[in-house]
Design an enzyme around this catalytic site. Structure first.
Site, PDB file in Angstrom:
ATOM      1  N   ASP A 260      -1.801  -0.772   5.897  1.00 18.80           N
ATOM      2  CA  ASP A 260      -1.678  -0.195   7.272  1.00 18.80           C
ATOM      3  C   ASP A 260      -3.127   0.127   7.819  1.00 18.80           C
ATOM      4  O   ASP A 260      -3.424   0.599   8.831  1.00 18.80           O
ATOM      5  CB  ASP A 260      -1.310   1.252   7.352  1.00 18.80           C
ATOM      6  CG  ASP A 260      -2.120   2.227   6.253  1.00 18.80           C
ATOM      7  OD1 ASP A 260      -2.481   3.440   6.841  1.00 18.80           O
ATOM      8  OD2 ASP A 260      -2.364   1.898   5.261  1.00 18.80           O
TER       9      ASP A 260
ATOM     10  N   ASP B 129      -0.264   5.168   1.040  1.00 22.94           N
ATOM     11  CA  ASP B 129      -0.407   6.108   2.036  1.00 22.94           C
ATOM     12  C   ASP B 129      -0.767   5.384   3.331  1.00 22.94           C
ATOM     13  O   ASP B 129      -1.468   4.556   3.579  1.00 22.94           O
ATOM     14  CB  ASP B 129      -1.922   6.859   1.806  1.00 22.94           C
ATOM     15  CG  ASP B 129      -1.881   7.779   0.344  1.00 22.94           C
ATOM     16  OD1 ASP B 129      -0.702   8.505   0.318  1.00 22.94           O
ATOM     17  OD2 ASP B 129      -2.720   7.766  -0.239  1.00 22.94           O
TER      18      ASP B 129
ATOM     19  N   ASP C  30       0.736  -1.318  -0.058  1.00 24.39           N
ATOM     20  CA  ASP C  30      -0.217  -0.102  -0.105  1.00 24.39           C
ATOM     21  C   ASP C  30       0.894   1.185   0.062  1.00 24.39           C
ATOM     22  O   ASP C  30       2.222   1.225   0.219  1.00 24.39           O
ATOM     23  CB  ASP C  30      -0.769  -0.023   1.304  1.00 24.39           C
ATOM     24  CG  ASP C  30      -1.681   1.185   1.343  1.00 24.39           C
ATOM     25  OD1 ASP C  30      -2.569   1.446   0.339  1.00 24.39           O
ATOM     26  OD2 ASP C  30      -1.751   1.756   2.398  1.00 24.39           O
TER      27      ASP C  30
END
Length: 244
Positions: free
Chosen positions: A189, A21, A19
């Site tokens: 995240d 961001d 991922d």
């Protein structure tokens, strides 16, 4: 600062999906600046809306993770609840303009990201980046940070009609790499990353320092939580070395 489920078959992996961001780059400052610039531009274009209070950084971060459309709808719902639907198109265009202008100015690569990606590649793993961030934001940011060099494949949030937490983008990586989903690992995240991976039949490790809509990542159903991408690489590298 880590936990790992023993069921995660690290030795059988051939590729990793990462991922953007909150996982590789702390982009909260960009989101915050672009949203507030959008709000100012919106009330300037529509004086009848009256003055608008800026969003706090934490308010914005809590809305990050499900794509720009969702971010804008959430912000408008808070600041202009009665007119959120009718303002969406204009607000989205303004946000797009402001984010392109700001992109990367208030962001920073998290510690150990470059080192971790280098180690993953050194372990013989193929790398893809899958993010809900639109392509016109993603490509320049990866180039600006120098992270683009690590990835064989990059899918932005508008690459397909469906985005995380739907598994479709991850399954498209499996198809492009000609791998079974079980031969891939996702690193993210947030719950979005974990839900997408679970639905795709892909293992998933989470970073504890990202956004996850303001909620503790420890409550998310994942195969493990690791301190950073270096630790993920060390785990994968150790298992692959033991096979040789």
């Amino acid at each position: 600062m880590s936990r790992l489920l023993p069921s995660l078959a690290l030795s059988d992996l051939d590729a990793v999906i990462v991922d953007l961001d909150g996982t590789m780059v702390d982009t909260a400052g960009d989101f915050h600046a672009a949203i507030n610039a959008m709000l100012l531009a919106l009330v300037h274009a529509r004086p009848e809306l009256g003055p608008v209070a800026p969003m706090s950084a934490q308010e914005v971060v809590n809305f990050v993770g499900k794509g720009s459309e969702n971010l804008i709808r959430q912000v408008l719902g808070v600041r202009f609840p009665q007119q959120a639907t009718t303002l969406f198109d204009a607000a989205y265009d303004l946000y797009d303009h402001e984010y392109v202008r700001i992109n990367g100015q208030f962001s920073s690569v998290y510690p150990n990201v470059r080192e971790g990606l280098t180690a993953l590649k050194a372990a013989g793993l193929r790398l893809a980046c899958v993010t809900n961030k639109p392509e016109n934001f993603t490509t320049p940011l990866l180039a600006r940070t120098g992270l683009d060099q690590y990835f064989e494949l990059v899918y932005g949030g508008d690459a397909f009609a469906l985005r995380k937490p739907d598994p479709y983008p991850l399954l498209q990586v499996a198809q492009a790499f000609r791998l079974q989903p079980s031969a891939m690992l996702a690193i993210g995240d947030s719950e979005n990353d974990a839900r997408a991976a679970r639905a795709a039949g892909i293992g998933v490790l989470l970073m504890p320092y990202g956004y996850n809509h303001g909620n503790p990542v420890q409550a998310v159903d994942a195969d493990g939580i690791v301190a950073d991408i270096v630790q993920a690489a060390e785990l994968l590298g150790a298992h692959r070395t033991n096979l040789r």
